[in-house]
Write an enzyme that holds these catalytic residues in place. Structure first.
Site, PDB file in Angstrom:
ATOM      1  CE  LYS A   1      -3.360   4.927  -2.333  1.00  0.00           C
ATOM      2  NZ  LYS A   1      -4.349   5.244  -3.394  1.00  0.00           N
TER       3      LYS A   1
ATOM      4  CE1 TYR B   1      -3.839   2.354   0.453  1.00  0.00           C
ATOM      5  CE2 TYR B   1      -2.340   3.474   1.959  1.00  0.00           C
ATOM      6  CZ  TYR B   1      -3.499   3.464   1.205  1.00  0.00           C
ATOM      7  OH  TYR B   1      -4.301   4.579   1.182  1.00  0.00           O
TER       8      TYR B   1
END
Length: 242
Positions: free
Chosen positions: A169, A165
């Site tokens: 990003k 994750y």
């Protein structure tokens, strides 16, 4: 009439922060397309938005499915002829995503939505955004993407170490910078938004910060004036370090 309104597509717009982005854009007079993997949930979200006074419709879109993304772009082209705002909001976070336990397959699964999905949708919608007089692309990021913040021992979210994750990003931030530079002469502004740590299904509703608060930064970036910034990373209170 949609001819007199800006047209926005929000991926993952049927729930959480995505829904709030749709609601706030609708309140600002934007015609909102609720992108959703599940057509029934997308249609229900659009009905709720319309009942609250927004001009909204739903559009089926699984950002990991190239065929669905292409069909969605064709649908937008046929119905509206252009797109003014794209908010790449759809994303996933897997609970088993930890640095010492995440294998390549898990990271690939996260990237398929959070990175490749953003690339896929942006590429498909870019010809329509070029037909806008002031296109805006907002990529949903996170302070967890910031390498500078993770290097600070006092970073309040520093314990959230999710290999797939967080790095996905960071990759989204890199995409944002490159698209912004390439599209600078077109008038299309591209920015990354940090909604903050909000109470959503993704976070297990573990924060006092609401989805409505989380939508403020991306909505502001979606409605930037012509003299607004491009190629930046912003939260509700201003720029966030890379």
């Amino acid at each position: 009439m949609t001819e007199n309104r800006k047209i926005a597509l929000v991926t993952g717009g049927n729930q959480g922060i995505g829904y709030e982005i749709c609601r706030q854009l609708g309140a600002a007079g934007v015609h909102v397309l609720v992108g959703a993997r599940d057509p029934a949930r997308g249609a229900e979200a659009a009905r709720k938005l319309a009942a609250a006074g927004a001009d909204a419709a739903s559009i089926r879109m699984d950002v990991t499915d190239p065929g669905e993304v292409a069909k969605a772009a064709e649908s937008v082209a046929q119905r509206y002829g252009r797109l003014d705002i794209l908010v790449n909001n759809a994303g996933v976070l897997l609970p088993e995503d930890r640095p010492s336990g995440s294998g390549a397959e898990l990271v690939r699964q996260v990237y398929e939505t959070n990175v490749f999905g953003v690339v896929r949708v942006t590429k498909a919608m870019l010809p329509l955004l070029r037909k806008s007089t002031g296109g805006r692309i907002v990529n949903m990021s996170s302070s967890l993407a910031s390498l500078q913040l993770h290097g600070d021992p006092s970073f309040e979210l520093g314990a959230f170490l999710m290999l797939g994750y967080n790095s996905s990003k960071t990759a989204v931030n890199a995409l944002t910078v490159m698209w912004a530079k390439e599209l600078a002469e077109s008038g299309i502004k591209v920015n990354a938004a940090d909604p903050g740590y909000c109470a959503t299904a993704m976070t297990g509703y573990a924060s006092p910060r609401t989805p409505a608060e989380g939508a403020r930064a991306p909505v502001r970036l979606a409605l930037l004036p012509d003299d607004g910034p491009s190629g930046g990373f912003f939260g509700e209170d201003g720029p966030i370090p890379w």
